[in-house]
Design a protein around this motif. Structure first.
Motif, PDB file in Angstrom:
ATOM      1  N   THR A  64       0.834  -1.210   0.000  1.00  0.00           N
ATOM      2  CA  THR A  64       0.000   0.000   0.000  1.00  0.00           C
ATOM      3  C   THR A  64       0.864   1.253   0.000  1.00  0.00           C
ATOM      4  OG1 THR A  64      -1.716  -1.189   1.219  1.00  0.00           O
ATOM      5  CG2 THR A  64      -1.826   1.212   1.244  1.00  0.00           C
ATOM      6  N   THR A  65       1.858   1.285   0.863  1.00  0.00           N
ATOM      7  CA  THR A  65       2.738   2.452   0.965  1.00  0.00           C
ATOM      8  C   THR A  65       3.524   2.663  -0.325  1.00  0.00           C
ATOM      9  OG1 THR A  65       2.953   1.977   3.327  1.00  0.00           O
ATOM     10  CG2 THR A  65       4.500   3.547   2.387  1.00  0.00           C
ATOM     11  N   ILE A  66       4.047   1.589  -0.891  1.00  0.00           N
ATOM     12  CA  ILE A  66       4.816   1.690  -2.140  1.00  0.00           C
ATOM     13  C   ILE A  66       3.939   2.212  -3.269  1.00  0.00           C
ATOM     14  CG2 ILE A  66       5.938   0.299  -3.947  1.00  0.00           C
ATOM     15  CD1 ILE A  66       7.128  -1.413  -1.632  1.00  0.00           C
ATOM     16  N   ASN A  67       2.732   1.686  -3.380  1.00  0.00           N
ATOM     17  CA  ASN A  67       1.828   2.141  -4.453  1.00  0.00           C
ATOM     18  C   ASN A  67       1.457   3.609  -4.277  1.00  0.00           C
ATOM     19  OD1 ASN A  67       1.822  -0.284  -5.846  1.00  0.00           O
ATOM     20  ND2 ASN A  67       0.102  -1.098  -4.683  1.00  0.00           N
ATOM     21  N   GLU A  68       1.240   4.053  -3.037  1.00  0.00           N
ATOM     22  CA  GLU A  68       0.942   5.463  -2.791  1.00  0.00           C
ATOM     23  C   GLU A  68       2.115   6.347  -3.196  1.00  0.00           C
ATOM     24  OE1 GLU A  68      -0.085   5.747   1.336  1.00  0.00           O
ATOM     25  OE2 GLU A  68      -2.055   4.814   1.051  1.00  0.00           O
ATOM     26  N   GLU A  69       3.326   5.941  -2.833  1.00  0.00           N
ATOM     27  CA  GLU A  69       4.515   6.729  -3.179  1.00  0.00           C
ATOM     28  C   GLU A  69       4.719   6.772  -4.697  1.00  0.00           C
ATOM     29  OE1 GLU A  69       6.545   8.409  -1.011  1.00  0.00           O
ATOM     30  OE2 GLU A  69       5.277   7.797   0.662  1.00  0.00           O
ATOM     31  N   ILE A  70       4.495   5.658  -5.365  1.00  0.00           N
ATOM     32  CA  ILE A  70       4.640   5.636  -6.832  1.00  0.00           C
ATOM     33  C   ILE A  70       3.630   6.584  -7.473  1.00  0.00           C
ATOM     34  CG2 ILE A  70       4.285   4.206  -8.896  1.00  0.00           C
ATOM     35  CD1 ILE A  70       5.655   1.912  -7.410  1.00  0.00           C
ATOM     36  N   ASN A  71       2.398   6.567  -6.977  1.00  0.00           N
ATOM     37  CA  ASN A  71       1.374   7.476  -7.518  1.00  0.00           C
ATOM     38  C   ASN A  71       1.744   8.936  -7.285  1.00  0.00           C
ATOM     39  OD1 ASN A  71      -0.180   5.386  -8.528  1.00  0.00           O
ATOM     40  ND2 ASN A  71      -1.410   5.217  -6.669  1.00  0.00           N
ATOM     41  N   THR A  72       2.308   9.224  -6.106  1.00  0.00           N
ATOM     42  CA  THR A  72       2.728  10.591  -5.808  1.00  0.00           C
ATOM     43  C   THR A  72       3.830  11.038  -6.767  1.00  0.00           C
ATOM     44  OG1 THR A  72       2.209  10.242  -3.473  1.00  0.00           O
ATOM     45  CG2 THR A  72       3.625  12.116  -4.004  1.00  0.00           C
ATOM     46  N   ILE A  73       4.781  10.163  -7.020  1.00  0.00           N
ATOM     47  CA  ILE A  73       5.887  10.490  -7.932  1.00  0.00           C
ATOM     48  C   ILE A  73       5.378  10.677  -9.359  1.00  0.00           C
ATOM     49  CG2 ILE A  73       7.932   9.486  -9.038  1.00  0.00           C
ATOM     50  CD1 ILE A  73       8.768   8.421  -6.333  1.00  0.00           C
ATOM     51  N   LYS A  74       4.467   9.822  -9.780  1.00  0.00           N
ATOM     52  CA  LYS A  74       3.960   9.910 -11.161  1.00  0.00           C
ATOM     53  C   LYS A  74       3.154  11.186 -11.401  1.00  0.00           C
ATOM     54  CE  LYS A  74       3.902   5.031 -12.426  1.00  0.00           C
ATOM     55  NZ  LYS A  74       3.072   3.875 -12.773  1.00  0.00           N
ATOM     56  N   GLU A  75       2.636  11.768 -10.320  1.00  0.00           N
ATOM     57  CA  GLU A  75       1.856  13.002 -10.459  1.00  0.00           C
ATOM     58  C   GLU A  75       2.737  14.207 -10.775  1.00  0.00           C
ATOM     59  OE1 GLU A  75      -0.353  13.357  -6.837  1.00  0.00           O
ATOM     60  OE2 GLU A  75      -1.749  11.752  -7.383  1.00  0.00           O
ATOM     61  N   GLN A  79      13.577   8.907  -1.288  1.00  0.00           N
ATOM     62  CA  GLN A  79      14.710   9.719  -1.736  1.00  0.00           C
ATOM     63  C   GLN A  79      14.355  10.471  -3.023  1.00  0.00           C
ATOM     64  OE1 GLN A  79      18.019   7.053  -2.158  1.00  0.00           O
ATOM     65  NE2 GLN A  79      18.334   6.858   0.051  1.00  0.00           N
ATOM     66  N   THR A  80      13.639   9.811  -3.908  1.00  0.00           N
ATOM     67  CA  THR A  80      13.243  10.464  -5.156  1.00  0.00           C
ATOM     68  C   THR A  80      12.314  11.636  -4.873  1.00  0.00           C
ATOM     69  OG1 THR A  80      13.460   8.354  -6.319  1.00  0.00           O
ATOM     70  CG2 THR A  80      12.186  10.074  -7.425  1.00  0.00           C
ATOM     71  N   LEU A  81      11.356  11.432  -3.971  1.00  0.00           N
ATOM     72  CA  LEU A  81      10.459  12.528  -3.602  1.00  0.00           C
ATOM     73  C   LEU A  81      11.237  13.685  -2.975  1.00  0.00           C
ATOM     74  CD1 LEU A  81       7.310  10.653  -2.247  1.00  0.00           C
ATOM     75  CD2 LEU A  81       7.428  12.189  -4.222  1.00  0.00           C
ATOM     76  N   GLN A  82      12.231  13.395  -2.148  1.00  0.00           N
ATOM     77  CA  GLN A  82      13.047  14.456  -1.555  1.00  0.00           C
ATOM     78  C   GLN A  82      13.840  15.197  -2.633  1.00  0.00           C
ATOM     79  OE1 GLN A  82      15.424  12.427   1.368  1.00  0.00           O
ATOM     80  NE2 GLN A  82      13.819  12.478   2.932  1.00  0.00           N
ATOM     81  N   GLN A  83      14.379  14.459  -3.577  1.00  0.00           N
ATOM     82  CA  GLN A  83      15.133  15.091  -4.661  1.00  0.00           C
ATOM     83  C   GLN A  83      14.216  15.952  -5.533  1.00  0.00           C
ATOM     84  OE1 GLN A  83      17.020  11.765  -6.594  1.00  0.00           O
ATOM     85  NE2 GLN A  83      18.726  11.702  -5.147  1.00  0.00           N
ATOM     86  N   ILE A  84      13.009  15.476  -5.767  1.00  0.00           N
ATOM     87  CA  ILE A  84      12.043  16.262  -6.544  1.00  0.00           C
ATOM     88  C   ILE A  84      11.729  17.562  -5.811  1.00  0.00           C
ATOM     89  CG2 ILE A  84       9.618  16.333  -7.300  1.00  0.00           C
ATOM     90  CD1 ILE A  84       9.908  13.339  -8.001  1.00  0.00           C
ATOM     91  N   GLU A  85      11.500  17.477  -4.504  1.00  0.00           N
ATOM     92  CA  GLU A  85      11.221  18.674  -3.705  1.00  0.00           C
ATOM     93  C   GLU A  85      12.410  19.633  -3.735  1.00  0.00           C
ATOM     94  OE1 GLU A  85       8.309  19.562  -2.427  1.00  0.00           O
ATOM     95  OE2 GLU A  85       7.508  17.715  -3.290  1.00  0.00           O
ATOM     96  N   THR A  86      13.624  19.087  -3.677  1.00  0.00           N
ATOM     97  CA  THR A  86      14.822  19.931  -3.719  1.00  0.00           C
ATOM     98  C   THR A  86      14.926  20.640  -5.063  1.00  0.00           C
ATOM     99  OG1 THR A  86      15.967  18.417  -2.227  1.00  0.00           O
ATOM    100  CG2 THR A  86      17.342  19.946  -3.479  1.00  0.00           C
ATOM    101  N   VAL A  87      14.704  19.918  -6.152  1.00  0.00           N
ATOM    102  CA  VAL A  87      14.766  20.520  -7.497  1.00  0.00           C
ATOM    103  C   VAL A  87      13.688  21.587  -7.638  1.00  0.00           C
ATOM    104  CG1 VAL A  87      14.411  20.052  -9.960  1.00  0.00           C
ATOM    105  CG2 VAL A  87      15.854  18.530  -8.601  1.00  0.00           C
ATOM    106  N   LYS A  88      12.497  21.289  -7.159  1.00  0.00           N
ATOM    107  CA  LYS A  88      11.411  22.276  -7.246  1.00  0.00           C
ATOM    108  C   LYS A  88      11.731  23.516  -6.416  1.00  0.00           C
ATOM    109  CE  LYS A  88       7.172  20.561  -6.913  1.00  0.00           C
ATOM    110  NZ  LYS A  88       6.057  19.669  -6.480  1.00  0.00           N
TER     111      LYS A  88
END
Length: 189
Positions: A98-109, A166-175
């Motif tokens: 469940t957690t992995i699928n939620e994180e993947i959906n967040t990244i894909k958005e 880590q990917t979400l953190q990197q995305i936030e840093t880039v943004k």
């Protein structure tokens, strides 16, 4: 027994011993009877050997049928999921999935072009870990719920979550870097 007792016994039985010689042709008659018996027993032995393999075959077939029935009637966990190990492992697997699928959906958005390479790389790493997980599922079935394989499966889930976080953190840093106005003499290292 002492020697005196043995001598006394032999003297007492001295006239009862059979000391006569057999009749003429006795040896020949004895050998003929022995050969006749030997042929009869050879026939019986050959006859028994011919039918003996049938009984061995019947026993082997019975054992094979019992083994097949035992194999098919015994419940097996062929999928190799953590959920097949125990109810606690089923909860663990459900939580991670469940957690992995939620994180993947967040990244894909995330639609920003600057982060698309990060997203593609993360999804590629997740795919590799999912392939590893499929191999671990096979290993779990073959090993009979070995604790090392179970630990490796849980570690695989954790690694996927770590990559996604880590990917979400990197995305936030880039943004954040892209949204803040850069001053002419500032450099980001």
């Amino acid at each position: 027994m002492s020697n005196m007792n043995l001598e006394h016994m032999f003297k007492r039985l001295e006239h009862e011993f059979d000391i006569e010689n057999p009749e003429l042709g006795h040896e020949w008659r004895f050998l003929n009877k022995l050969n006749a018996q030997d042929n009869k027993s050879t026939f019986q032995l050959n006859h028994a050997k011919k039918h003996q393999w049938k009984s061995y075959l019947a026993i082997a077939a019975s054992v094979l049928i019992l083994m097949a029935l035992g194999f098919y009637l015994t419940p097996h966990s062929e999928s190799g999921d953590l959920a097949d190990v125990s109810p606690k492992m089923a909860e663990t697997q459900a939580f991670f999935m469940t957690t992995i699928n939620e994180e993947i959906n967040t990244i894909k958005e995330e639609q920003a072009p600057e982060v698309q390479n990060l997203i593609q790389d993360a999804l590629h790493q997740i795919t590799i870990l999912e392939e590893d997980y499929q191999q671990l599922k096979t290993d779990l079935v073959e090993s009979g719920d070995d604790h090392r394989v179970i630990y490796a499966m849980i570690s695989n889930f954790q690694n996927r979550l770590d990559i996604l976080k880590q990917t979400l953190q990197q995305i936030e840093t880039v943004k954040a870097l892209n949204s803040s106005p850069a001053k002419p003499n500032e450099s980001y290292i």
